[in-house]
Design a protein around this motif. Structure first.
Motif, PDB file in Angstrom:
ATOM      1  N   ARG A  85       0.861  -1.178   0.000  1.00  0.00           N
ATOM      2  CA  ARG A  85       0.000   0.000   0.000  1.00  0.00           C
ATOM      3  C   ARG A  85       0.896   1.227   0.000  1.00  0.00           C
ATOM      4  O   ARG A  85       2.079   1.159   0.326  1.00  0.00           O
ATOM      5  CB  ARG A  85      -0.938   0.000   1.200  1.00  0.00           C
ATOM      6  CG  ARG A  85      -0.269   0.094   2.549  1.00  0.00           C
ATOM      7  CD  ARG A  85      -1.292  -0.032   3.682  1.00  0.00           C
ATOM      8  NE  ARG A  85      -2.289   1.037   3.622  1.00  0.00           N
ATOM      9  CZ  ARG A  85      -3.500   0.951   4.175  1.00  0.00           C
ATOM     10  NH1 ARG A  85      -3.861  -0.156   4.802  1.00  0.00           N
ATOM     11  NH2 ARG A  85      -4.353   1.960   4.118  1.00  0.00           N
ATOM     12  N   SER A  89      -2.913   5.376   0.652  1.00  0.00           N
ATOM     13  CA  SER A  89      -3.920   4.328   0.431  1.00  0.00           C
ATOM     14  C   SER A  89      -4.869   4.249   1.620  1.00  0.00           C
ATOM     15  O   SER A  89      -4.479   4.487   2.767  1.00  0.00           O
ATOM     16  CB  SER A  89      -3.243   2.967   0.231  1.00  0.00           C
ATOM     17  OG  SER A  89      -2.484   2.935  -0.957  1.00  0.00           O
ATOM     18  N   LEU A  96      -3.121  -4.102  -3.577  1.00  0.00           N
ATOM     19  CA  LEU A  96      -2.191  -4.250  -4.683  1.00  0.00           C
ATOM     20  C   LEU A  96      -1.100  -5.246  -4.305  1.00  0.00           C
ATOM     21  O   LEU A  96      -0.678  -5.314  -3.146  1.00  0.00           O
ATOM     22  CB  LEU A  96      -1.539  -2.909  -5.027  1.00  0.00           C
ATOM     23  CG  LEU A  96      -2.477  -1.765  -5.405  1.00  0.00           C
ATOM     24  CD1 LEU A  96      -1.693  -0.472  -5.580  1.00  0.00           C
ATOM     25  CD2 LEU A  96      -3.263  -2.097  -6.678  1.00  0.00           C
ATOM     26  N   ALA A 139      -5.825 -11.750  -8.543  1.00  0.00           N
ATOM     27  CA  ALA A 139      -5.767 -10.461  -9.228  1.00  0.00           C
ATOM     28  C   ALA A 139      -7.011 -10.257 -10.084  1.00  0.00           C
ATOM     29  O   ALA A 139      -7.624 -11.222 -10.550  1.00  0.00           O
ATOM     30  CB  ALA A 139      -4.530 -10.376 -10.105  1.00  0.00           C
ATOM     31  N   ALA A 143      -2.188  -3.801 -13.103  1.00  0.00           N
ATOM     32  CA  ALA A 143      -2.339  -2.350 -13.164  1.00  0.00           C
ATOM     33  C   ALA A 143      -1.175  -1.715 -13.913  1.00  0.00           C
ATOM     34  O   ALA A 143      -1.359  -0.772 -14.700  1.00  0.00           O
ATOM     35  CB  ALA A 143      -2.430  -1.766 -11.754  1.00  0.00           C
ATOM     36  N   ILE A 154       2.698  -4.373 -10.847  1.00  0.00           N
ATOM     37  CA  ILE A 154       1.727  -4.069  -9.797  1.00  0.00           C
ATOM     38  C   ILE A 154       0.386  -4.657 -10.226  1.00  0.00           C
ATOM     39  O   ILE A 154      -0.165  -4.278 -11.256  1.00  0.00           O
ATOM     40  CB  ILE A 154       1.567  -2.551  -9.578  1.00  0.00           C
ATOM     41  CG1 ILE A 154       2.913  -1.887  -9.256  1.00  0.00           C
ATOM     42  CG2 ILE A 154       0.542  -2.286  -8.477  1.00  0.00           C
ATOM     43  CD1 ILE A 154       3.444  -2.185  -7.880  1.00  0.00           C
ATOM     44  N   TYR A 155      -0.117  -5.599  -9.434  1.00  0.00           N
ATOM     45  CA  TYR A 155      -1.412  -6.218  -9.707  1.00  0.00           C
ATOM     46  C   TYR A 155      -2.474  -5.628  -8.782  1.00  0.00           C
ATOM     47  O   TYR A 155      -2.217  -5.421  -7.588  1.00  0.00           O
ATOM     48  CB  TYR A 155      -1.359  -7.724  -9.457  1.00  0.00           C
ATOM     49  CG  TYR A 155      -0.571  -8.532 -10.447  1.00  0.00           C
ATOM     50  CD1 TYR A 155      -1.206  -9.234 -11.468  1.00  0.00           C
ATOM     51  CD2 TYR A 155       0.822  -8.619 -10.357  1.00  0.00           C
ATOM     52  CE1 TYR A 155      -0.486 -10.004 -12.374  1.00  0.00           C
ATOM     53  CE2 TYR A 155       1.551  -9.380 -11.252  1.00  0.00           C
ATOM     54  CZ  TYR A 155       0.895 -10.071 -12.262  1.00  0.00           C
ATOM     55  OH  TYR A 155       1.616 -10.829 -13.152  1.00  0.00           O
ATOM     56  N   GLN A 156      -3.670  -5.382  -9.327  1.00  0.00           N
ATOM     57  CA  GLN A 156      -4.800  -5.029  -8.481  1.00  0.00           C
ATOM     58  C   GLN A 156      -5.519  -6.315  -8.106  1.00  0.00           C
ATOM     59  O   GLN A 156      -5.799  -7.158  -8.957  1.00  0.00           O
ATOM     60  CB  GLN A 156      -5.766  -4.091  -9.194  1.00  0.00           C
ATOM     61  CG  GLN A 156      -6.969  -3.697  -8.335  1.00  0.00           C
ATOM     62  CD  GLN A 156      -7.831  -2.643  -9.003  1.00  0.00           C
ATOM     63  OE1 GLN A 156      -7.367  -1.566  -9.336  1.00  0.00           O
ATOM     64  NE2 GLN A 156      -9.101  -2.969  -9.203  1.00  0.00           N
ATOM     65  N   PHE A 291      -0.126   6.637  -8.257  1.00  0.00           N
ATOM     66  CA  PHE A 291      -1.406   6.038  -7.887  1.00  0.00           C
ATOM     67  C   PHE A 291      -2.182   7.023  -7.019  1.00  0.00           C
ATOM     68  O   PHE A 291      -1.651   7.565  -6.049  1.00  0.00           O
ATOM     69  CB  PHE A 291      -1.199   4.724  -7.148  1.00  0.00           C
ATOM     70  CG  PHE A 291      -0.772   3.586  -8.032  1.00  0.00           C
ATOM     71  CD1 PHE A 291      -1.696   2.654  -8.481  1.00  0.00           C
ATOM     72  CD2 PHE A 291       0.551   3.459  -8.429  1.00  0.00           C
ATOM     73  CE1 PHE A 291      -1.309   1.597  -9.301  1.00  0.00           C
ATOM     74  CE2 PHE A 291       0.960   2.414  -9.253  1.00  0.00           C
ATOM     75  CZ  PHE A 291       0.025   1.488  -9.697  1.00  0.00           C
ATOM     76  N   ASN A 295      -6.511   3.842  -5.225  1.00  0.00           N
ATOM     77  CA  ASN A 295      -5.341   3.134  -5.768  1.00  0.00           C
ATOM     78  C   ASN A 295      -5.370   3.043  -7.293  1.00  0.00           C
ATOM     79  O   ASN A 295      -4.861   2.082  -7.878  1.00  0.00           O
ATOM     80  CB  ASN A 295      -5.233   1.717  -5.175  1.00  0.00           C
ATOM     81  CG  ASN A 295      -4.454   1.701  -3.874  1.00  0.00           C
ATOM     82  OD1 ASN A 295      -3.839   2.691  -3.488  1.00  0.00           O
ATOM     83  ND2 ASN A 295      -4.474   0.571  -3.190  1.00  0.00           N
TER      84      ASN A 295
END
Length: 309
Positions: A85, A89, A96, A139, A143, A154-156, A291, A295
């Motif tokens: 984070r 955030s 993430l 995920a 992102a 970076i994965y959401q 970001f 986010n």
């Protein structure tokens, strides 16, 4: 960046399971770039049998390792990572997960390539403080991902920070938004290997060239962080603040000059230095500025210097 399988196993045998594993590239898609591991190889079998001995020895030799644990780190199929984070955030923001760009399941981004908002259903094994897997996170998209200037993905996720905390009692790791300093005591926390590597920031490489890729202002470790295949994407944690200051990604294995698995340092005058056996990470302090609310990625935000598509 990735040690050949034979060399990695030999190192483990010589060290009596005290050797530390370095970052791992995605075997299926990353062409063994970086500190990756082949999940179908005998290395994967060795992993579970050597982990406990390695951790115990590491803590005896490096007591400061105890200041950092595995809570918030994740294991990928071929790499390591962490739930992260930013300072701004909020608990109800989608969480993430961070790893390396060369660990993307879609393949290694080419020089100049940037991946943004690409659908993904990749899974991550969430670890607790002791390194035990307590959940599988998923995920919703990639992102951001690139191997230009840096080496990061970076994965959401489909869950929020609050949901992860409520369900598993685990907080995300906070990413520092300021440049780290030389001499800082750090820990590289590998979720794949469930091992901690403790050393210091030795300095910074103006440019780190590896094959066709060039990374900027890379973190150079002191020799104690002898990471091996499987630790790619591990968070590099400042022991004093417990904040993430970089993401582990590569090292010079054979003493070659500027080739894949053998990055070289290039200074501002173009002079090249090869440091065999030394490992590196990519700084992350630039990421939070990119970001914003919820986010959401905004590469046009003030202060964002990440490469754009």
């Amino acid at each position: 960046m990735r040690k050949p399988l034979g060399a990695a196993l030999l190192a483990l045998a010589i060290a009596g399971a005290g050797a530390a594993p370095a970052a791992a590239a995605d075997v299926d898609t990353a062409q063994s770039f970086g500190k990756g591991v082949d999940t179908n190889s005998v290395t994967s079998v060795v992993r579970d049998t050597v982990t406990s001995a390695t951790e115990s020895l590491g803590q005896v030799l490096n007591p400061q390792v105890k200041a950092v644990n595995f809570a918030g780190t994740v294991s990928l199929s071929n790499c390591s990572g962490s739930v992260v984070r930013f300072p701004a955030s909020e608990d109800n923001d989608p969480a993430l997960a961070m790893s390396n760009g060369h660990c993307l399941e879609t393949g290694m981004p080419g020089p100049g390539e940037v991946v943004v908002d690409r659908a993904s259903s990749r899974t991550f094994g969430l670890l607790n403080a002791n390194g035990n897997k307590v959940a599988t996170l998923r995920a919703s998209k990639i992102a951001y991902g690139t191997m230009t200037d840096t080496d990061v993905s970076i994965y959401q996720l489909t869950t929020t920070y609050a949901q992860i905390k409520s369900s598993y009692g685990i907080n995300a790791l906070t990413m520092a938004d300021s440049h780290p300093t030389a001499g800082t005591a750090i820990t590289v926390a590998s979720g794949y290997w469930k091992r901690l590597y403790s050393c210091n920031i030795d300095g910074f490489a103006y440019r780190l060239k590896e094959g066709d890729w060039t990374f900027k202002d890379s973190v150079r470790y002191t020799s104690a962080c002898n990471t091996i295949g499987g630790t790619s994407g591990s968070p590099v944690i400042d022991q004093a603040t417990n904040k993430v200051v970089a993401v582990n990604n590569t090292g010079n294995e054979d003493g070659q000059r500027c080739t894949v698995n053998n990055p070289c340092e290039v200074d501002e005058s173009g002079n090249v230095t090869v440091r065999q056996g030394i490992n590196y990470a990519q700084q992350t302090y630039q990421i939070p500025a990119c970001f914003g609310v919820d986010n959401k990625l905004d590469l046009n935000a003030s202060g964002c210097v990440l490469p754009k598509p």
